[in-house]
Design an enzyme around this catalytic site. Structure first.
Site, PDB file in Angstrom:
ATOM      1  CB  THR A 190     -29.961 -20.694 -11.598  1.00  0.00           C
ATOM      2  OG1 THR A 190     -30.747 -21.761 -12.144  1.00  0.00           O
ATOM      3  CG2 THR A 190     -29.675 -20.968 -10.130  1.00  0.00           C
ATOM      4  CG  HIS A 216     -30.413 -25.317 -11.666  1.00  0.00           C
ATOM      5  ND1 HIS A 216     -31.233 -24.219 -11.594  1.00  0.00           N
ATOM      6  CD2 HIS A 216     -31.153 -26.356 -11.196  1.00  0.00           C
ATOM      7  CE1 HIS A 216     -32.417 -24.595 -11.111  1.00  0.00           C
ATOM      8  NE2 HIS A 216     -32.388 -25.888 -10.875  1.00  0.00           N
ATOM      9  CB  CYS A 253     -32.313 -27.870  -8.111  1.00  0.00           C
ATOM     10  SG  CYS A 253     -33.324 -28.823  -9.250  1.00  0.00           S
TER      11      CYS A 253
END
Length: 161
Positions: free
Chosen positions: A22, A45, A28
């Site tokens: 990711t 994520h 995040c």
């Protein structure tokens, strides 16, 4: 070897020789779960701490720590993983912008990290590695064959945990 890309507010599961990746982890948090016995890996994520922040309509389970982590565990179990064998690695949760004052709502990165830890604790999954905080973005890639998480941090290079 296949690289499975996990988008924002998304999650996925892999078995060897596949890898999970990711990008764009700012505030995040990338949550990686791994059952080293059955060689099943999962990645989420996570964008926000809790699903109570959802605004009407459909709930995106991968978006929130309190829904993504339990869902990821279920998906891994469907692939043969056992939660008692799972460990966790976390990356991200940066404070990307400096704000004046102590408004807790602006501390998205640290709140995301705290929420992920709470969800993992509730599931009795131990965190064995963490690269969180700071103010730089990250890209992570997890190798389901070796259990190694590679973390690329903007302006800071690459490390493995």
């Amino acid at each position: 070897m296949e690289i499975i890309k996990i988008g924002m507010a998304d999650l996925g599961v892999a078995k060897p020789p596949s890898r999970l990746r990711t990008t764009g982890l700012g505030s995040c948090v990338g949550v990686v779960l791994y059952d080293h016995i059955h060689k099943v890996a999962g990645m989420a994520h996570v964008m926000l701490p809790e699903s109570s922040l959802a605004k009407g309509g459909e709930l995106s389970v991968g978006k929130y720590a309190d829904t993504a982590i339990p869902h990821l565990i279920q998906q891994m179990q469907k692939e043969g993983a056992a939660s008692r064998n799972m460990i966790a690695k976390l990356a991200g949760g940066a404070q990307m912008f400096a704000f004046l004052g102590g408004n807790d709502m602006m501390r998205i990165g640290p709140r995301n990290v705290e929420a992920c830890k709470t969800a993992l604790q509730a599931a009795q999954i131990k965190i064995i590695a963490e690269d969180t905080g700071g103010n730089c973005g990250r890209t992570i890639e997890f190798d389901s064959s070796t259990g190694v998480l590679q973390i690329r941090t903007v302006n800071q290079g690459v490390k493995e945990v």
